[in-house]
Design a protein around this motif. Structure first.
Motif, PDB file in Angstrom:
ATOM      1  N   ARG A   1       0.698  -1.299   0.116  1.00  0.00           N
ATOM      2  CA  ARG A   1       0.090  -0.078  -0.074  1.00  0.00           C
ATOM      3  C   ARG A   1       0.787   1.139   0.012  1.00  0.00           C
ATOM      4  NH1 ARG A   1      -3.096   3.707   3.351  1.00  0.00           N
ATOM      5  NH2 ARG A   1      -1.739   2.865   5.384  1.00  0.00           N
ATOM      6  N   ILE A   2       1.069   1.750  -1.211  1.00  0.00           N
ATOM      7  CA  ILE A   2       1.873   3.031  -1.239  1.00  0.00           C
ATOM      8  C   ILE A   2       1.314   4.251  -1.069  1.00  0.00           C
ATOM      9  CG2 ILE A   2       3.361   4.242  -2.829  1.00  0.00           C
ATOM     10  CD1 ILE A   2       4.056   1.583  -4.373  1.00  0.00           C
ATOM     11  N   THR A   3       1.782   5.010  -0.187  1.00  0.00           N
ATOM     12  CA  THR A   3       0.961   6.330   0.429  1.00  0.00           C
ATOM     13  C   THR A   3       1.996   7.366  -0.103  1.00  0.00           C
ATOM     14  OG1 THR A   3       2.142   6.205   2.479  1.00  0.00           O
ATOM     15  CG2 THR A   3      -0.240   5.075   2.172  1.00  0.00           C
TER      16      THR A   3
ATOM     17  N   THR B   1      10.210   0.078  -0.083  1.00  0.00           N
ATOM     18  CA  THR B   1      11.515  -0.418  -0.767  1.00  0.00           C
ATOM     19  C   THR B   1      12.647  -0.843   0.325  1.00  0.00           C
ATOM     20  OG1 THR B   1      12.415   1.668  -1.359  1.00  0.00           O
ATOM     21  CG2 THR B   1      11.448   0.388  -3.306  1.00  0.00           C
ATOM     22  N   ALA B   2      12.674   0.150   1.293  1.00  0.00           N
ATOM     23  CA  ALA B   2      13.478  -0.128   2.423  1.00  0.00           C
ATOM     24  C   ALA B   2      12.874  -1.823   3.381  1.00  0.00           C
ATOM     25  CB  ALA B   2      13.474   0.736   3.510  1.00  0.00           C
ATOM     26  N   ASP B   3      11.831  -1.858   3.337  1.00  0.00           N
ATOM     27  CA  ASP B   3      11.195  -3.085   3.960  1.00  0.00           C
ATOM     28  C   ASP B   3      11.599  -4.030   3.109  1.00  0.00           C
ATOM     29  OD1 ASP B   3       9.968  -1.732   5.671  1.00  0.00           O
ATOM     30  OD2 ASP B   3       7.881  -1.711   4.744  1.00  0.00           O
ATOM     31  N   LEU B   4      11.459  -3.909   1.822  1.00  0.00           N
ATOM     32  CA  LEU B   4      12.293  -5.148   0.970  1.00  0.00           C
ATOM     33  C   LEU B   4      13.637  -5.435   1.129  1.00  0.00           C
ATOM     34  CD1 LEU B   4      10.360  -4.475  -2.341  1.00  0.00           C
ATOM     35  CD2 LEU B   4      10.000  -6.446  -0.786  1.00  0.00           C
ATOM     36  N   ALA B   5      14.499  -4.411   1.568  1.00  0.00           N
ATOM     37  CA  ALA B   5      15.835  -4.506   1.775  1.00  0.00           C
ATOM     38  C   ALA B   5      15.972  -5.247   3.142  1.00  0.00           C
ATOM     39  CB  ALA B   5      16.360  -3.243   1.648  1.00  0.00           C
ATOM     40  N   GLU B   6      15.170  -4.885   4.087  1.00  0.00           N
ATOM     41  CA  GLU B   6      15.512  -5.430   5.287  1.00  0.00           C
ATOM     42  C   GLU B   6      15.014  -6.787   5.345  1.00  0.00           C
ATOM     43  OE1 GLU B   6      13.734  -4.680   9.778  1.00  0.00           O
ATOM     44  OE2 GLU B   6      13.471  -3.032   8.497  1.00  0.00           O
ATOM     45  N   LEU B   7      14.029  -7.470   4.486  1.00  0.00           N
ATOM     46  CA  LEU B   7      13.608  -8.584   4.405  1.00  0.00           C
ATOM     47  C   LEU B   7      14.669  -9.596   3.871  1.00  0.00           C
ATOM     48  CD1 LEU B   7       9.962  -8.031   3.577  1.00  0.00           C
ATOM     49  CD2 LEU B   7      10.789  -9.336   5.555  1.00  0.00           C
ATOM     50  N   ARG B   8      15.351  -8.754   2.707  1.00  0.00           N
ATOM     51  CA  ARG B   8      16.362  -9.514   2.385  1.00  0.00           C
ATOM     52  C   ARG B   8      17.698  -9.960   3.070  1.00  0.00           C
ATOM     53  NH1 ARG B   8      17.135  -5.944  -1.339  1.00  0.00           N
ATOM     54  NH2 ARG B   8      16.193  -7.070  -3.116  1.00  0.00           N
ATOM     55  N   ALA B   9      17.886  -8.543   3.958  1.00  0.00           N
ATOM     56  CA  ALA B   9      18.984  -8.942   4.879  1.00  0.00           C
ATOM     57  C   ALA B   9      18.689 -10.084   6.014  1.00  0.00           C
ATOM     58  CB  ALA B   9      19.058  -7.594   5.652  1.00  0.00           C
ATOM     59  N   LEU B  10      17.376 -10.101   6.208  1.00  0.00           N
ATOM     60  CA  LEU B  10      16.866 -11.126   7.265  1.00  0.00           C
ATOM     61  C   LEU B  10      16.777 -12.553   6.571  1.00  0.00           C
ATOM     62  CD1 LEU B  10      15.755 -11.146  10.180  1.00  0.00           C
ATOM     63  CD2 LEU B  10      13.545 -10.934   9.093  1.00  0.00           C
ATOM     64  N   GLY B  11      17.074 -12.612   5.213  1.00  0.00           N
ATOM     65  CA  GLY B  11      17.288 -13.909   4.833  1.00  0.00           C
ATOM     66  C   GLY B  11      16.133 -14.482   4.173  1.00  0.00           C
ATOM     67  N   ALA B  12      15.042 -13.710   3.658  1.00  0.00           N
ATOM     68  CA  ALA B  12      13.894 -14.120   2.677  1.00  0.00           C
ATOM     69  C   ALA B  12      14.456 -14.536   1.675  1.00  0.00           C
ATOM     70  CB  ALA B  12      12.987 -12.892   2.566  1.00  0.00           C
TER      71      ALA B  12
ATOM     72  N   GLU C   1       9.772   4.522  -0.885  1.00  0.00           N
ATOM     73  CA  GLU C   1      10.944   4.490   0.005  1.00  0.00           C
ATOM     74  C   GLU C   1      10.846   3.476   1.094  1.00  0.00           C
ATOM     75  OE1 GLU C   1       9.596   7.375  -1.021  1.00  0.00           O
ATOM     76  OE2 GLU C   1      10.872   8.009  -2.761  1.00  0.00           O
ATOM     77  N   GLN C   2       9.784   3.910   1.804  1.00  0.00           N
ATOM     78  CA  GLN C   2       9.521   2.608   3.042  1.00  0.00           C
ATOM     79  C   GLN C   2       9.366   1.439   2.364  1.00  0.00           C
ATOM     80  OE1 GLN C   2       6.239   5.356   4.825  1.00  0.00           O
ATOM     81  NE2 GLN C   2       7.313   4.774   6.917  1.00  0.00           N
TER      82      GLN C   2
ATOM     83  N   LEU D   1       2.544  -2.173   9.069  1.00  0.00           N
ATOM     84  CA  LEU D   1       2.629  -3.247   8.430  1.00  0.00           C
ATOM     85  C   LEU D   1       3.862  -3.325   7.449  1.00  0.00           C
ATOM     86  CD1 LEU D   1      -0.715  -4.744   7.534  1.00  0.00           C
ATOM     87  CD2 LEU D   1       0.601  -5.437   9.445  1.00  0.00           C
ATOM     88  N   ALA D   2       4.593  -3.981   7.528  1.00  0.00           N
ATOM     89  CA  ALA D   2       5.672  -4.058   6.156  1.00  0.00           C
ATOM     90  C   ALA D   2       5.131  -4.105   4.985  1.00  0.00           C
ATOM     91  CB  ALA D   2       6.637  -5.290   6.422  1.00  0.00           C
ATOM     92  N   GLY D   3       5.426  -3.146   4.090  1.00  0.00           N
ATOM     93  CA  GLY D   3       4.821  -2.899   2.874  1.00  0.00           C
ATOM     94  C   GLY D   3       3.949  -1.908   2.720  1.00  0.00           C
ATOM     95  N   GLU D   4       3.648  -1.161   3.778  1.00  0.00           N
ATOM     96  CA  GLU D   4       2.805   0.026   3.850  1.00  0.00           C
ATOM     97  C   GLU D   4       3.507   1.161   4.072  1.00  0.00           C
ATOM     98  OE1 GLU D   4      -1.655  -0.942   5.779  1.00  0.00           O
ATOM     99  OE2 GLU D   4       0.079  -0.588   7.141  1.00  0.00           O
TER     100      GLU D   4
END
Length: 281
Positions: free
Chosen positions: A212-214, A234-245, A231-232, A224-227
């Motif tokens: 949900r892009i605002t 894409t930062a969430d996606l980067a954090e998920l990548r770093a977490l090992g998703a 910039e938020q 929620l992640a993805g809200e």
């Protein structure tokens, strides 16, 4: 990290043509996976959130397999107790073969009490039934002659501790749904602890997050992640990548069935994420 999309297979704006357009749009934008959800009987408790028409997932994915070429196809999530496990095993294996090995089977225990009653399945036993069915799927797929196309990757849905234990025990991946990132960090630690307790490897992480892009940033502990802004997100996606998703599934449906009448809004959000992804990879 692969990125998928949860496509609405329900609601007043959904028909075969719209589903085809969704599939071609998602594949054309370069996403890796297209997933749909599952209900068999649109009882009142289901219809409040996901009104008819509701397209059955195996039928829908068979249709979409024929109008796509590359993208993987899956369920988020198939309610495992709704169908006999040998039927599920056969349909999944056959669809996997017919689609060229593109199927991912995300499964869950279910929540719609009225739907369970309509199907004659005991709601109180849904967890135990899910475990029994998962064992039956694994056993059926050992027989390649009768279940050609199996085994199929199994993602175990559910945010509960029981869901994580199930993912460790029998899953190829844990598939949590719509959460805050602080919660996920804690849950991933618990997943690793449960794997150590069971003496098993930690399953892959394949979460489904909101999309949900605002225009303005979304703040607060309940975000929620993805809200939020692009910039938020894409930062969430980067954090998920770093977490090992291994894979992240974007869910652009935000709860109003009328959204299905204007899929272009979701497509624009997905295009923004895809454009950012192409610039950064």
């Amino acid at each position: 990290m692969r990125i998928g999309v949860n496509v609405p297979n329900f609601g007043p704006g959904t028909d075969p043509g719209v589903l085809r357009d969704w599939a071609r749009t998602v594949e054309g934008l370069g996403f890796d996976l297209l997933m749909v959800s599952d209900h068999v009987v649109v009882t009142h408790d289901v219809a409040e959130q996901y009104p008819a028409p509701f397209y059955e997932p195996f039928t829908t994915l068979s249709w979409l397999a024929g109008v796509t070429d590359r993208i993987r196809l899956g369920t988020t999530v198939l309610i495992l107790p709704y169908r006999h496990p040998l039927l599920t095993a056969r349909m999944a294996a056959n669809l996997n073969m017919l689609s060229g090995g593109r199927l991912v089977l995300g499964v869950g225990v279910g929540w719609a009490r009225q739907e369970f009653a309509a199907l004659g399945v005991p709601f109180e036993r849904r967890g135990a039934l899910t475990d029994e069915h998962l064992t039956a799927l694994r056993e059926a797929w050992k027989d390649d002659a009768d279940y050609a196309g199996g085994p199929v990757p199994l993602w175990i849905g559910g945010n509960s501790a029981a869901g994580r234990r199930r993912a460790v025990r029998v899953g190829d991946a844990w598939h949590p749904l719509r959460f805050t990132l602080p919660w996920l960090h804690e849950a991933v630690g618990e997943l690793a602890s449960q794997a150590r307790e069971q003496g098993r490897p930690v399953p892959a992480l394949a979460p489904r997050i909101a999309l949900r892009i605002t225009a303005e940033p979304v703040t607060g502990p309940d975000r929620l992640a993805g809200e939020g802004t692009l910039e938020q997100v894409t930062a969430d996606l980067a954090e998920l990548r770093a977490l090992g998703a291994d894979t992240v599934v974007l869910d652009p449906f935000n709860g109003d069935p009328r959204e299905t009448l204007r899929p272009q809004t979701a497509w624009q959000a997905l295009a923004a994420v895809a454009a950012h992804r192409s610039r950064t990879e």
